[in-house]
Scaffold this motif. Structure first.
Motif, PDB file in Angstrom:
ATOM      1  N   GLU A  41       0.827  -1.205   0.000  1.00  0.00           N
ATOM      2  CA  GLU A  41       0.000   0.000   0.000  1.00  0.00           C
ATOM      3  C   GLU A  41       0.865   1.261   0.000  1.00  0.00           C
ATOM      4  OE1 GLU A  41      -0.180  -2.440   2.122  1.00  0.00           O
ATOM      5  OE2 GLU A  41      -2.099  -3.451   1.691  1.00  0.00           O
ATOM      6  N   THR A  42       1.937   1.244   0.781  1.00  0.00           N
ATOM      7  CA  THR A  42       2.839   2.389   0.837  1.00  0.00           C
ATOM      8  C   THR A  42       3.538   2.601  -0.496  1.00  0.00           C
ATOM      9  OG1 THR A  42       3.232   1.997   3.198  1.00  0.00           O
ATOM     10  CG2 THR A  42       4.800   3.409   2.044  1.00  0.00           C
ATOM     11  N   ARG A  43       3.989   1.528  -1.100  1.00  0.00           N
ATOM     12  CA  ARG A  43       4.674   1.643  -2.399  1.00  0.00           C
ATOM     13  C   ARG A  43       3.732   2.166  -3.467  1.00  0.00           C
ATOM     14  NH1 ARG A  43       6.873  -4.124  -3.480  1.00  0.00           N
ATOM     15  NH2 ARG A  43       7.690  -3.139  -5.366  1.00  0.00           N
ATOM     16  N   THR A  44       2.498   1.680  -3.481  1.00  0.00           N
ATOM     17  CA  THR A  44       1.521   2.154  -4.469  1.00  0.00           C
ATOM     18  C   THR A  44       1.257   3.641  -4.295  1.00  0.00           C
ATOM     19  OG1 THR A  44       0.461  -0.028  -4.494  1.00  0.00           O
ATOM     20  CG2 THR A  44      -0.803   1.832  -5.369  1.00  0.00           C
ATOM     21  N   PHE A  45       1.078   4.069  -3.038  1.00  0.00           N
ATOM     22  CA  PHE A  45       0.835   5.486  -2.772  1.00  0.00           C
ATOM     23  C   PHE A  45       2.020   6.341  -3.210  1.00  0.00           C
ATOM     24  CE2 PHE A  45       1.501   9.087   0.121  1.00  0.00           C
ATOM     25  CZ  PHE A  45       0.354   9.833  -0.155  1.00  0.00           C
ATOM     26  N   MET A  46       3.248   5.875  -2.940  1.00  0.00           N
ATOM     27  CA  MET A  46       4.442   6.627  -3.317  1.00  0.00           C
ATOM     28  C   MET A  46       4.566   6.740  -4.830  1.00  0.00           C
ATOM     29  SD  MET A  46       7.124   5.093  -0.498  1.00  0.00           S
ATOM     30  CE  MET A  46       8.531   6.051  -1.066  1.00  0.00           C
ATOM     31  N   TYR A  47       4.280   5.648  -5.559  1.00  0.00           N
ATOM     32  CA  TYR A  47       4.342   5.690  -7.015  1.00  0.00           C
ATOM     33  C   TYR A  47       3.330   6.683  -7.574  1.00  0.00           C
ATOM     34  CZ  TYR A  47       7.596   1.841  -7.922  1.00  0.00           C
ATOM     35  OH  TYR A  47       8.716   1.057  -8.026  1.00  0.00           O
ATOM     36  N   ILE A  48       2.117   6.679  -7.029  1.00  0.00           N
ATOM     37  CA  ILE A  48       1.081   7.601  -7.500  1.00  0.00           C
ATOM     38  C   ILE A  48       1.482   9.046  -7.209  1.00  0.00           C
ATOM     39  CG2 ILE A  48      -1.307   8.342  -7.173  1.00  0.00           C
ATOM     40  CD1 ILE A  48      -2.020   5.417  -6.635  1.00  0.00           C
ATOM     41  N   LEU A  49       1.965   9.289  -5.994  1.00  0.00           N
ATOM     42  CA  LEU A  49       2.362  10.641  -5.608  1.00  0.00           C
ATOM     43  C   LEU A  49       3.493  11.164  -6.479  1.00  0.00           C
ATOM     44  CD1 LEU A  49       2.199  13.057  -3.666  1.00  0.00           C
ATOM     45  CD2 LEU A  49       3.789  11.835  -2.154  1.00  0.00           C
ATOM     46  N   PHE A  50       4.554  10.366  -6.638  1.00  0.00           N
ATOM     47  CA  PHE A  50       5.690  10.794  -7.453  1.00  0.00           C
ATOM     48  C   PHE A  50       5.287  10.962  -8.919  1.00  0.00           C
ATOM     49  CE2 PHE A  50       8.627   8.722  -4.162  1.00  0.00           C
ATOM     50  CZ  PHE A  50       8.873   9.945  -3.557  1.00  0.00           C
ATOM     51  N   SER A  51       4.390  10.114  -9.403  1.00  0.00           N
ATOM     52  CA  SER A  51       3.948  10.230 -10.799  1.00  0.00           C
ATOM     53  C   SER A  51       3.209  11.541 -11.029  1.00  0.00           C
ATOM     54  CB  SER A  51       3.037   9.047 -11.156  1.00  0.00           C
ATOM     55  OG  SER A  51       3.742   7.824 -11.081  1.00  0.00           O
ATOM     56  N   PHE A  52       2.372  11.941 -10.080  1.00  0.00           N
ATOM     57  CA  PHE A  52       1.679  13.222 -10.193  1.00  0.00           C
ATOM     58  C   PHE A  52       2.681  14.379 -10.186  1.00  0.00           C
ATOM     59  CE2 PHE A  52      -2.410  11.201  -9.070  1.00  0.00           C
ATOM     60  CZ  PHE A  52      -3.229  11.863  -9.985  1.00  0.00           C
ATOM     61  N   ILE A  53       3.680  14.304  -9.314  1.00  0.00           N
ATOM     62  CA  ILE A  53       4.689  15.369  -9.246  1.00  0.00           C
ATOM     63  C   ILE A  53       5.443  15.470 -10.571  1.00  0.00           C
ATOM     64  CG2 ILE A  53       6.832  16.097  -8.128  1.00  0.00           C
ATOM     65  CD1 ILE A  53       5.770  14.846  -5.544  1.00  0.00           C
ATOM     66  N   ILE A  54       5.841  14.319 -11.134  1.00  0.00           N
ATOM     67  CA  ILE A  54       6.554  14.313 -12.418  1.00  0.00           C
ATOM     68  C   ILE A  54       5.663  14.868 -13.522  1.00  0.00           C
ATOM     69  CG2 ILE A  54       7.564  12.814 -14.180  1.00  0.00           C
ATOM     70  CD1 ILE A  54       8.476  10.969 -11.899  1.00  0.00           C
ATOM     71  N   PHE A  55       4.399  14.454 -13.529  1.00  0.00           N
ATOM     72  CA  PHE A  55       3.463  14.897 -14.567  1.00  0.00           C
ATOM     73  C   PHE A  55       3.298  16.417 -14.558  1.00  0.00           C
ATOM     74  CE2 PHE A  55      -0.923  16.050 -15.700  1.00  0.00           C
ATOM     75  CZ  PHE A  55      -0.953  15.638 -17.022  1.00  0.00           C
ATOM     76  N   PHE A  56       3.045  16.989 -13.383  1.00  0.00           N
ATOM     77  CA  PHE A  56       2.832  18.429 -13.300  1.00  0.00           C
ATOM     78  C   PHE A  56       4.133  19.201 -13.556  1.00  0.00           C
ATOM     79  CE2 PHE A  56      -0.952  17.141 -10.774  1.00  0.00           C
ATOM     80  CZ  PHE A  56      -1.904  17.784 -11.555  1.00  0.00           C
ATOM     81  N   THR A  57       5.280  18.608 -13.200  1.00  0.00           N
ATOM     82  CA  THR A  57       6.559  19.234 -13.526  1.00  0.00           C
ATOM     83  C   THR A  57       6.748  19.335 -15.040  1.00  0.00           C
ATOM     84  OG1 THR A  57       7.585  18.417 -11.482  1.00  0.00           O
ATOM     85  CG2 THR A  57       9.069  19.083 -13.264  1.00  0.00           C
ATOM     86  N   LEU A  58       6.429  18.262 -15.738  1.00  0.00           N
ATOM     87  CA  LEU A  58       6.574  18.244 -17.195  1.00  0.00           C
ATOM     88  C   LEU A  58       5.575  19.191 -17.861  1.00  0.00           C
ATOM     89  CD1 LEU A  58       7.043  14.396 -17.797  1.00  0.00           C
ATOM     90  CD2 LEU A  58       8.798  16.164 -17.887  1.00  0.00           C
ATOM     91  N   ILE A  59       4.314  19.113 -17.454  1.00  0.00           N
ATOM     92  CA  ILE A  59       3.277  19.934 -18.087  1.00  0.00           C
ATOM     93  C   ILE A  59       3.529  21.416 -17.841  1.00  0.00           C
ATOM     94  CG2 ILE A  59       0.835  20.525 -18.042  1.00  0.00           C
ATOM     95  CD1 ILE A  59       1.459  17.993 -19.570  1.00  0.00           C
ATOM     96  N   GLY A  60       3.839  21.788 -16.602  1.00  0.00           N
ATOM     97  CA  GLY A  60       4.041  23.192 -16.270  1.00  0.00           C
ATOM     98  C   GLY A  60       5.188  23.811 -17.047  1.00  0.00           C
ATOM     99  N   ASN A  61       6.319  23.135 -17.070  1.00  0.00           N
ATOM    100  CA  ASN A  61       7.485  23.686 -17.773  1.00  0.00           C
ATOM    101  C   ASN A  61       7.310  23.627 -19.286  1.00  0.00           C
ATOM    102  OD1 ASN A  61       9.707  24.344 -15.693  1.00  0.00           O
ATOM    103  ND2 ASN A  61       8.979  22.347 -15.025  1.00  0.00           N
ATOM    104  N   LEU A  62       6.607  22.607 -19.776  1.00  0.00           N
ATOM    105  CA  LEU A  62       6.360  22.519 -21.214  1.00  0.00           C
ATOM    106  C   LEU A  62       5.472  23.670 -21.683  1.00  0.00           C
ATOM    107  CD1 LEU A  62       6.944  20.782 -23.703  1.00  0.00           C
ATOM    108  CD2 LEU A  62       4.853  19.493 -23.194  1.00  0.00           C
ATOM    109  N   LEU A  63       4.475  24.046 -20.890  1.00  0.00           N
ATOM    110  CA  LEU A  63       3.613  25.178 -21.243  1.00  0.00           C
ATOM    111  C   LEU A  63       4.407  26.483 -21.295  1.00  0.00           C
ATOM    112  CD1 LEU A  63       0.368  24.381 -19.194  1.00  0.00           C
ATOM    113  CD2 LEU A  63       0.687  24.233 -21.670  1.00  0.00           C
TER     114      LEU A  63
END
Length: 220
Positions: A35-57
């Protein structure tokens, strides 16, 4: 149940899990619950996604609109490129390392990843410094700003920023400057299979002179 739990904990302490079970020189691994690993993967994936989208814009906006082609925005563009590369090249492998607590991508890619980490973080810091210099001339010397901060000068500063970042990042890792002079200590006490860390030597000055304090730094 209490006796079983204590027994299991004793077994884990005596025989801790390792990144590579077949190697005695393998690093000790921390096993998180699913459960902890799944939560960490989801959290880090959201951070990576918004980092990419924000800077790409930011990058697309500055490149697309010609009225935004100014020295200040060129610096912001350079910063956005550095942060975009951090989100795309550095953060995904770092996510795997943090969640799995082991590095399974090989020693060569470890060096490349650490070099990129050093390079892009240094580039981000230097770009922020250049932006602060640009803002300083804008506010404190508005009459000198068009003379000092021309487009060519800005592009030259950006080139120097990235050149220094690449030199520091890849030079530090591939020349192994962090373990220079303490190679025996590093390979006997720090290095282990399944790890990807940057080893640095910190020199502190006290009343008795210089004191060398080994420190292991894990970037990103």
């Amino acid at each position: 149940m209490d006796h079983r739990w204590i027994l299991n904990q004793s077994i884990i302490q005596e025989n801790p899990p390792r990144c590579y079970a077949s190697l005695n020189i393998s690093c000790v691994k921390t096993v998180y619950p699913m459960e902890t690993r799944t939560f960490m993967y989801i959290l880090f994936s959201f951070i990576i996604f918004f980092t990419l989208i924000g800077n790409l814009l930011v990058i697309i906006t500055i490149i697309h609109f010609k009225q935004l082609h100014t020295p200040t925005n060129y610096l912001i563009l350079s910063l956005a490129v550095a942060d975009l590369l951090v989100g795309g090249l550095v953060m995904p492998p770092s996510m795997l390392r943090y969640v799995e607590t082991c590095w399974y991508l090989g020693n060569t890619f470890c060096k490349i990843h650490s070099s990129l980490d050093f390079t892009l973080c240094t580039a981000s810091i230097l770009n922020l410094f250049l932006i602060s210099v640009d803002r300083y001339y804008t506010v404190c010397h508005p009459l000198l700003y068009p003379v000092k901060m021309t487009t060519n000068m800005t592009l030259f500063m950006i080139f120097v920023c990235w050149a220094l970042s690449v030199l520091v990042g890849f030079g530090m890792i591939f020349l192994e400057l962090g373990i220079l002079g303490v190679e025996d200590f590093y390979y006997n006490n720090v290095a282990c299979e399944g790890d990807c860390t940057v080893f640095l030597i910190i020199i502190t000055t006290g009343f008795g002179g210089h004191t060398i304090v080994p420190n292991v730094a894990t970037l990103s």
